[in-house]
Design a protein around this motif. Structure first.
Motif, short mmCIF file in Angstrom:
data_model
loop_
_atom_site.label_atom_id
_atom_site.label_comp_id
_atom_site.label_asym_id
_atom_site.label_seq_id
_atom_site.Cartn_x
_atom_site.Cartn_y
_atom_site.Cartn_z
N ASP A 118 0.83 -1.21 0.00
CA ASP A 118 0.00 0.00 0.00
C ASP A 118 0.86 1.25 0.00
N GLU A 121 2.62 1.78 -3.39
CA GLU A 121 1.72 2.32 -4.40
C GLU A 121 1.48 3.81 -4.17
N LEU A 122 1.34 4.17 -2.92
CA LEU A 122 1.11 5.57 -2.56
C LEU A 122 2.29 6.45 -2.98
N LEU A 181 0.98 14.13 0.25
CA LEU A 181 0.86 12.84 0.92
C LEU A 181 0.34 13.00 2.34
N ARG A 184 -3.31 13.52 2.37
CA ARG A 184 -4.06 12.29 2.09
C ARG A 184 -4.11 11.39 3.31
N LEU A 185 -3.01 11.29 4.02
CA LEU A 185 -2.95 10.41 5.19
C LEU A 185 -3.61 11.04 6.42
#
Length: 370
Positions: A118, A121-122, A181, A184-185
């Motif tokens: 995961d 891919e991120l 990022l 997003r997280l």
């Protein structure tokens, strides 16, 4: 995710005469991206290491989700650290590097593989999972270090100048990726840098430190538009704010024999402060080059052409004006034109918006007025 509170947190190194971090107060909300910025020796990295448990908290406290971290070991704080040097195992693949911490935590193999996949891919690392670090570029290695932190799914990310080893173009690209990022997280992140441009473009809020003390903690826009003191004014912005200490006149300030008028509200504040001189600050974008004599006279020393705009460095003639760090009689003006002036040319610098002038106490450096 987590909230973080620095409550008069202090740290002093053995044998030092001053505190490395002096009574730091910060209140960081859940999911915020906070940047600690300042010159070398300002205490920003020490403050981060105190949060991570790598330095002792000698005074005050730091709380994560309300829990006091004094005496809590680093491994029990649920924090992931990203360092300036990538600290990757050269004999392990990208996938093994990213999953090593999970292996030490005895996370089941299937779960480790899922988290690594995961994160890869991120971060766009899926094609490189079987490569060794030596076969990666600097930017890819930094992403592996990020991935190693992400797979742990911590409450807090601590990042200590993670882009310092990258070239200028890659720094810009990678800082954009890190900021996107983090959003997003949604993980609470404390990021340390000495680069004020990096701080301004990445942080939800920015804490400016100097000599271990917090100078201002606010949004990038507020730091730029309403600095609390002359240090913040001169540190934030590129090129930095023009700062000089000048005598007051009946209608404004004396700039090398030319009176620059200030709004009445400004003059009222100065009269209330009972000052005879003031430290004046003006951003380069609020200075305009004129050849009609409107403004104060200066001689062009350097022209920096950046393609879309130019920066003109011009020196006021005569005796130096008492000022702050650097050359207080040299002003920087931004121009939308290419080659707006020639070297050694005499030009007039005109303040385009008097309300954009910043006033600071000539001795304390504190902002005068709102």
């Amino acid at each position: 995710m987590a909230t973080i509170q620095y409550d008069r947190a202090s740290c002093v190194y053995a044998g030092a005469e001053t505190l490395a971090v002096d009574s730091l107060d910060l209140d960081i909300a859940d999911g915020e991206f906070i940047v600690l910025v300042g010159p070398s020796g300002s205490g920003k990295s020490t403050a981060l290491r105190m949060l991570a448990g790598l330095e002792e908290i000698d005074g005050g406290t730091i709380r994560i989700d309300g829990q006091d971290m004094v005496g809590v070991s680093s491994k029990d704080r649920d924090i992931a650290m990203v360092f300036q040097n990538y600290a990757l195992y050269p004999n392990k693949t990208v996938g093994e590097n990213m999953g090593f911490a999970l292996k030490m935590m005895k996370v089941p193999l299937a779960e480790r593989k899922r988290r690594v996949a995961d994160a890869a891919e991120l971060l766009g690392l899926t094609p490189y999972l079987d490569r060794k670090p030596a076969k990666l570029s600097g930017g890819q290695r930094q992403r592996v270090a990020m991935g190693r932190a992400i797979v742990r799914e911590p409450r807090v990310f601590c990042m200590d100048e993670p882009l310092s080893n990258l070239d200028a173009k890659l720094r810009v690209q990678t800082r954009t990726q890190i900021a996107a990022l983090q959003r997003r997280l949604g993980t609470t992140t404390v990021y340390v840098t000495h680069d004020q441009v990096e701080a301004m473009t990445m942080g939800d809020r920015v804490a400016v430190l100097r000599d271990g003390k917090l100078q201002q903690f606010s949004t990038p826009a507020t730091l730029y538009d309403h600095p609390d003191n002359a240090f913040v004014a001169g540190f934030i912005g590129s090129p930095s704010m023009n700062l000089c200490t000048v005598p007051l006149t009946s209608g404004g300030v004396d700039m090398a024999g030319t009176t620059v008028e200030l709004p009445r509200a400004y003059m009222t504040r100065l009269a209330e402060a009972k000052l005879e001189s003031v430290t004046l600050g003006i951003r380069p974008e609020h200075l305009e080059l004129r050849r009609d004599g409107t403004g104060f006279t200066a001689t062009v020393e350097l022209v920096e052409e950046l393609g879309s705009e130019s920066y003109v460095y011009a020196r006021i003639p005569g005796d130096p004006i008492p000022g702050l760090e650097g050359s207080p009689v040299t002003f920087v003006a931004r121009s939308p034109q290419r080659a707006p002036a020639a070297l050694a040319e005499s030009v007039a610098l005109h303040i385009t918006d008097a309300s954009a002038v910043h006033l600071f106490h000539p001795e304390t450096g504190d902002r005068i007025g709102d």
